[in-house]
Design a protein around this motif. Sequence first.
Motif, mmCIF file in Angstrom:
data_model
loop_
_atom_site.group_PDB
_atom_site.id
_atom_site.type_symbol
_atom_site.label_atom_id
_atom_site.label_comp_id
_atom_site.label_asym_id
_atom_site.label_seq_id
_atom_site.Cartn_x
_atom_site.Cartn_y
_atom_site.Cartn_z
ATOM 1 N N SER A 57 -5.374 36.608 26.253
ATOM 2 C CA SER A 57 -6.044 35.311 26.392
ATOM 3 C C SER A 57 -5.165 34.172 25.884
ATOM 4 C CB SER A 57 -7.374 35.318 25.628
ATOM 5 O OG SER A 57 -8.289 36.203 26.216
ATOM 6 N N LYS A 58 -4.485 34.394 24.775
ATOM 7 C CA LYS A 58 -3.633 33.351 24.199
ATOM 8 C C LYS A 58 -2.511 32.961 25.164
ATOM 9 C CE LYS A 58 -4.475 34.616 19.369
ATOM 10 N NZ LYS A 58 -3.895 35.195 18.127
ATOM 11 N N VAL A 59 -1.923 33.961 25.817
ATOM 12 C CA VAL A 59 -0.833 33.680 26.762
ATOM 13 C C VAL A 59 -1.380 33.048 28.038
ATOM 14 C CG1 VAL A 59 1.014 34.713 28.128
ATOM 15 C CG2 VAL A 59 0.584 35.520 25.809
ATOM 16 N N LEU A 60 -2.519 33.538 28.512
ATOM 17 C CA LEU A 60 -3.104 32.991 29.732
ATOM 18 C C LEU A 60 -3.474 31.515 29.576
ATOM 19 C CD1 LEU A 60 -5.490 35.869 30.918
ATOM 20 C CD2 LEU A 60 -3.343 35.166 31.964
ATOM 21 N N THR A 61 -4.094 31.183 28.468
ATOM 22 C CA THR A 61 -4.532 29.790 28.265
ATOM 23 C C THR A 61 -3.360 28.843 28.062
ATOM 24 O OG1 THR A 61 -4.894 30.302 25.917
ATOM 25 C CG2 THR A 61 -6.815 30.383 27.366
ATOM 26 N N ALA A 62 -2.198 29.382 27.688
ATOM 27 C CA ALA A 62 -1.009 28.547 27.524
ATOM 28 C C ALA A 62 -0.185 28.455 28.809
ATOM 29 C CB ALA A 62 -0.129 29.111 26.406
ATOM 30 N N SER A 63 -0.581 29.180 29.846
ATOM 31 C CA SER A 63 0.165 29.207 31.095
ATOM 32 C C SER A 63 -0.058 27.920 31.887
ATOM 33 C CB SER A 63 -0.276 30.401 31.941
ATOM 34 O OG SER A 63 0.116 30.257 33.284
ATOM 35 N N PRO A 64 0.996 27.198 32.259
ATOM 36 C CA PRO A 64 0.840 25.982 33.073
ATOM 37 C C PRO A 64 0.137 26.238 34.399
ATOM 38 C CG PRO A 64 3.054 26.101 32.149
ATOM 39 C CD PRO A 64 2.402 27.417 31.877
ATOM 40 N N MET A 65 0.361 27.417 35.006
ATOM 41 C CA MET A 65 -0.237 27.706 36.305
ATOM 42 C C MET A 65 -1.724 28.039 36.196
ATOM 43 S SD MET A 65 2.624 29.877 38.398
ATOM 44 C CE MET A 65 1.691 29.704 39.914
ATOM 45 N N LEU A 66 -2.153 28.468 35.008
ATOM 46 C CA LEU A 66 -3.524 28.962 34.863
ATOM 47 C C LEU A 66 -4.353 28.139 33.884
ATOM 48 C CD1 LEU A 66 -2.583 32.740 34.651
ATOM 49 C CD2 LEU A 66 -3.521 31.562 36.641
ATOM 50 N N LYS A 67 -3.873 26.956 33.513
ATOM 51 C CA LYS A 67 -4.543 26.192 32.458
ATOM 52 C C LYS A 67 -5.955 25.733 32.840
ATOM 53 C CE LYS A 67 -2.065 21.955 33.822
ATOM 54 N NZ LYS A 67 -1.101 20.928 33.353
ATOM 55 N N ARG A 68 -6.241 25.626 34.134
ATOM 56 C CA ARG A 68 -7.575 25.213 34.567
ATOM 57 C C ARG A 68 -8.448 26.391 35.000
ATOM 58 N NH1 ARG A 68 -6.463 19.724 38.185
ATOM 59 N NH2 ARG A 68 -5.502 18.502 36.507
ATOM 60 N N SER A 69 -8.016 27.583 34.678
ATOM 61 C CA SER A 69 -8.759 28.770 35.083
ATOM 62 C C SER A 69 -9.993 28.983 34.221
ATOM 63 C CB SER A 69 -7.859 30.004 35.002
ATOM 64 O OG SER A 69 -6.769 29.887 35.886
ATOM 65 N N LYS A 70 -10.924 29.772 34.767
ATOM 66 C CA LYS A 70 -12.105 30.206 34.028
ATOM 67 C C LYS A 70 -11.802 31.581 33.447
ATOM 68 C CE LYS A 70 -15.045 26.904 35.499
ATOM 69 N NZ LYS A 70 -15.837 26.014 34.627
ATOM 70 N N TYR A 71 -12.209 31.792 32.196
ATOM 71 C CA TYR A 71 -12.003 33.072 31.532
ATOM 72 C C TYR A 71 -13.364 33.666 31.197
ATOM 73 C CZ TYR A 71 -7.331 31.211 31.282
ATOM 74 O OH TYR A 71 -6.128 30.668 31.622
ATOM 75 N N VAL A 72 -13.664 34.820 31.772
ATOM 76 C CA VAL A 72 -15.012 35.359 31.699
ATOM 77 C C VAL A 72 -14.989 36.801 31.197
ATOM 78 C CG1 VAL A 72 -17.142 35.760 32.986
ATOM 79 C CG2 VAL A 72 -15.574 33.954 33.727
ATOM 80 N N ALA A 73 -15.766 37.083 30.143
ATOM 81 C CA ALA A 73 -15.965 38.458 29.688
ATOM 82 C C ALA A 73 -16.947 39.134 30.639
ATOM 83 C CB ALA A 73 -16.497 38.470 28.267
ATOM 84 N N ILE A 74 -16.566 40.267 31.185
ATOM 85 C CA ILE A 74 -17.411 40.936 32.179
ATOM 86 C C ILE A 74 -18.778 41.291 31.601
ATOM 87 C CG2 ILE A 74 -17.623 42.992 33.636
ATOM 88 C CD1 ILE A 74 -15.699 40.866 34.681
ATOM 89 N N ASP A 75 -18.812 41.707 30.347
ATOM 90 C CA ASP A 75 -20.094 42.075 29.741
ATOM 91 C C ASP A 75 -21.031 40.886 29.571
ATOM 92 O OD1 ASP A 75 -19.367 44.692 29.668
ATOM 93 O OD2 ASP A 75 -19.027 44.804 27.513
ATOM 94 N N ASP A 76 -20.505 39.661 29.682
ATOM 95 C CA ASP A 76 -21.354 38.467 29.582
ATOM 96 C C ASP A 76 -22.024 38.130 30.918
ATOM 97 O OD1 ASP A 76 -20.717 38.175 26.932
ATOM 98 O OD2 ASP A 76 -19.203 36.616 27.256
ATOM 99 N N LEU A 77 -21.613 38.802 31.980
ATOM 100 C CA LEU A 77 -22.169 38.528 33.301
ATOM 101 C C LEU A 77 -23.286 39.511 33.638
ATOM 102 C CD1 LEU A 77 -18.865 38.009 35.344
ATOM 103 C CD2 LEU A 77 -20.365 36.229 34.426
ATOM 104 N N SER A 78 -24.228 39.057 34.423
ATOM 105 C CA SER A 78 -25.294 39.942 34.896
ATOM 106 C C SER A 78 -24.713 40.929 35.909
ATOM 107 C CB SER A 78 -26.392 39.119 35.565
ATOM 108 O OG SER A 78 -25.911 38.540 36.781
#
Length: 352
Positions: A57-78
């Motif tokens: 997560s730390k690397v993904l959120t620092a990625s210029p290409m992915l900075k506007r991405s949504k990060y979702v824990a699967i167990d938090d979804l129905s």
Amino acid sequence: MTLEEIVKYPLEWTKGKGERSDVAISSRIRLARNIAAYRFPVRCDAGELKEIADAISKVLTASPMLKRSKYVAIDDLSPLARQVLVEDHLISPEFAKGGAGRMVALDERGLVSIMVNEEEHLRIQVIMGGLNLQEVWRIAQAIDEELEALGYAFDERLGFLTSCPTNVGTGMRASVMVHIPALEQMRSCGSLIRECNRLGLTVRGTYGEGTEAEGALYQISNQVTLGLSEEELIEKVSSVVAQVADQEEAARQELLRRQGIKLEDEMWRSWGALRYARLVSSREALKHLSLVKMGSDLGITPHLDVEEWNSLILNIQPAHVEAFAGRALSPEERDVARGNFLRGRLKMINEE
């Protein structure tokens, strides 16, 4: 993300902007990667999996290409929201089962999805419309290079190391979803599968390994990842898919020549079933939509552009039907809702 946000999530592949989009529905590159500092997910306990997810997560959120991405824990979804993501081809059915440390990153265009702690620590996936593997690879490679900071498990002789031996090497699966109703009707799919196997490729069902092909939708992908470069694998898959597209177009003309009014009648019957039926199962809907799309491409039934057809085959899937209804539905209620949806959409197309 809420269920409503997931249902409305844009999907780049549905636009069908790539080459040969009359036959090639979508092109996908998937990269399997593991972090050298950790054991493979199958050997990790819940604490380790969460630690891996935090590191990624730390690397993904620092990625210029992915900075506007949504990060979702699967167990938090129905369960319904997870199944919508499966039908969108953004996560795998196995990943949808959830578990400790499982999360997915989704970019704002619906172009990139990254599964964390599936079979491998990372599954980087890029998917676009049409026969477009070169551009898909360019994007996947750029993301892969940004995430190398995680310290990939790599061997100079073998390449990228994975828990599944068939992914060792490039760790890459290049696949194209094709719509080949004429070849299916002419019973040519068996020989197509054998020829692909001979060339080191594999042909799978609509949702990948272990699934059936419905609506004449098949996935063609590389079978091995060791011994060839990424570029060579992409060239091989692209070349075969281009040949399949040529064969499908020739087969449509041959079917029309052989069957004439009988084929036209079959296409119009499918149009009528979708336009007027009150109860429609997902399997039946895909069967009829396949024939209606071929009829449209041949100039027989009303025009149905690629983006509209892609949207239809997606939105008639069971989880999408329930998501639009906003509640759980019985199988019969789903069939009614699907019939209502299709009648409304085809009425609009017919009036245009």
